[in-house]
Design an enzyme around this catalytic site. Sequence first.
Site, PDB file in Angstrom:
ATOM      1  N   GLN A  99       0.842  -1.198   0.000  1.00  0.00           N
ATOM      2  CA  GLN A  99       0.000   0.000   0.000  1.00  0.00           C
ATOM      3  C   GLN A  99       0.875   1.245   0.000  1.00  0.00           C
ATOM      4  O   GLN A  99       1.751   1.406   0.849  1.00  0.00           O
ATOM      5  CB  GLN A  99      -0.949   0.044   1.199  1.00  0.00           C
ATOM      6  CG  GLN A  99      -1.991   1.154   1.023  1.00  0.00           C
ATOM      7  CD  GLN A  99      -2.827   1.414   2.258  1.00  0.00           C
ATOM      8  OE1 GLN A  99      -2.289   1.808   3.285  1.00  0.00           O
ATOM      9  NE2 GLN A  99      -4.133   1.221   2.160  1.00  0.00           N
ATOM     10  N   TYR A 185      -6.209  11.088   3.901  1.00  0.00           N
ATOM     11  CA  TYR A 185      -4.840  11.345   3.461  1.00  0.00           C
ATOM     12  C   TYR A 185      -4.897  12.066   2.113  1.00  0.00           C
ATOM     13  O   TYR A 185      -5.960  12.487   1.665  1.00  0.00           O
ATOM     14  CB  TYR A 185      -4.033  10.056   3.478  1.00  0.00           C
ATOM     15  CG  TYR A 185      -3.976   9.479   4.874  1.00  0.00           C
ATOM     16  CD1 TYR A 185      -3.431  10.223   5.919  1.00  0.00           C
ATOM     17  CD2 TYR A 185      -4.532   8.234   5.173  1.00  0.00           C
ATOM     18  CE1 TYR A 185      -3.421   9.740   7.226  1.00  0.00           C
ATOM     19  CE2 TYR A 185      -4.535   7.739   6.473  1.00  0.00           C
ATOM     20  CZ  TYR A 185      -3.980   8.496   7.493  1.00  0.00           C
ATOM     21  OH  TYR A 185      -3.984   8.023   8.783  1.00  0.00           O
ATOM     22  N   ARG A 233      -7.850   2.019  -2.623  1.00  0.00           N
ATOM     23  CA  ARG A 233      -8.679   1.986  -1.418  1.00  0.00           C
ATOM     24  C   ARG A 233      -9.344   3.336  -1.203  1.00  0.00           C
ATOM     25  O   ARG A 233      -8.685   4.385  -1.285  1.00  0.00           O
ATOM     26  CB  ARG A 233      -7.831   1.621  -0.197  1.00  0.00           C
ATOM     27  CG  ARG A 233      -8.688   1.238   1.029  1.00  0.00           C
ATOM     28  CD  ARG A 233      -7.822   0.842   2.205  1.00  0.00           C
ATOM     29  NE  ARG A 233      -8.513  -0.100   3.072  1.00  0.00           N
ATOM     30  CZ  ARG A 233      -8.525  -0.025   4.395  1.00  0.00           C
ATOM     31  NH1 ARG A 233      -7.902   0.949   5.034  1.00  0.00           N
ATOM     32  NH2 ARG A 233      -9.151  -0.941   5.121  1.00  0.00           N
ATOM     33  N   GLY A 333      -9.284  -6.269   9.339  1.00  0.00           N
ATOM     34  CA  GLY A 333      -8.196  -5.511   9.917  1.00  0.00           C
ATOM     35  C   GLY A 333      -7.826  -6.042  11.284  1.00  0.00           C
ATOM     36  O   GLY A 333      -7.027  -6.968  11.413  1.00  0.00           O
ATOM     37  N   ARG A 334      -8.427  -5.461  12.338  1.00  0.00           N
ATOM     38  CA  ARG A 334      -8.042  -5.824  13.703  1.00  0.00           C
ATOM     39  C   ARG A 334      -8.108  -7.316  14.006  1.00  0.00           C
ATOM     40  O   ARG A 334      -7.274  -7.805  14.773  1.00  0.00           O
ATOM     41  CB  ARG A 334      -8.878  -5.013  14.696  1.00  0.00           C
ATOM     42  CG  ARG A 334      -8.511  -3.531  14.687  1.00  0.00           C
ATOM     43  CD  ARG A 334      -9.354  -2.741  15.674  1.00  0.00           C
ATOM     44  NE  ARG A 334     -10.768  -2.878  15.426  1.00  0.00           N
ATOM     45  CZ  ARG A 334     -11.422  -2.231  14.477  1.00  0.00           C
ATOM     46  NH1 ARG A 334     -10.777  -1.424  13.661  1.00  0.00           N
ATOM     47  NH2 ARG A 334     -12.722  -2.394  14.333  1.00  0.00           N
TER      48      ARG A 334
END
Length: 385
Positions: A99, A185, A233, A333-334
């Site tokens: 990424q 971002y 993404r 994810g987590r």
Amino acid sequence: MINLFDSFMLGGSVQLKNRIVMAPMTRTRASEGDVPNDLMATYYAQRASGGLLVTEATDVAPSSNGYALTPGIYTEAQRAGWRKVTEQVHRAAGTIFLQLWHVGRMAHPSLMPDGQAPLGVSDERAEATVFAHGPDGRLGHVPAGAPRALHTHEIAELVTTFAQACAHARDAGFDGVEIHGANEYLFDQFMNSVLNTRTDRYGGGSVANRTRFLMEVVEAAVRELGPGRVGVRLSPFGTFNAMPTDPLAVETLIHVAEQLGRRGVAYLHLVYELMPEGNMETAEFKASHIDHAVLAEVRTKFSGAIIWCGGFNGRDSTQRALDTGLVDLIAFGRPYIANPDLAERLRHGWPLVEADPSVYYTRRGEGGYTDFPVYSTPDDDARAA
């Protein structure tokens, strides 16, 4: 019926062994010089049973660094470190994309070259914190710095920078790249119709202008790597990192989906997680799912694969999402933090372990990073005794 454990051909050229994706997660474990290390190689290889691993966000240049101890891809030492990662993942029969990000205004001068101001779509400061050096020189969560708006010619230079990062990713052994256009971002800052107040060809007056920077980078990435090896993404409705709510979010999402499809992008990775007040270590996480009608329209506009990420923590909810026919792969994810064998646990219905949030961004060697065990059945324990 699509099964979570069916194989999947991504972009016509990358074979995935199942439809499980490890989502990108910043873990602040890079060594001095933002160099990936042996511990990171172990971490990713442990999780290689997933169909696709997407690495933590990686800096394409010194000016893109918004969080201390995150890796880069712009020096030979960084590329050598990443080669260790890709070699171990491939040895474990895994597939891994790098990424690439630029944080834009979500940075602090202590992390910028020569202490310069962060670079943003405008000079509006983010009312958010970043992980950087405070006034006492110690690392911690500090307010984001006041940014300087990018000049038009600098945007073209950044397109070249991303193209070089794609070439570096290929040379480091990655199977492809994911462009980080989410979570407030730099690309997200450009696409937001409220935040983007520019008046040049990248300005917020039209959806084509707001998305031009992303499309130019995508075109450069596809030229460098091929159409089947670039993903994007997005978090079209996210408000993390002080992103203002965008009344044109749906319009922008549909436009981006159509344009990415025309450019041969392998997948669109949609994340629907909202993080309210607090920094990354203290925030409460809440999943928010997109309206299926909007997702169906995205499906008609975008010809590649769609990855859905946000709040999935078990096989049943994951399978239900696949059963809609609106998505092709599910990202976790987590759950991947404490369950390196997540794919096997989901396949067999084994219980999942939940990591304490205090280990998400610790810098304590293997603790909370590579020391989570794989699941063992009672028969396994008996044989080991």
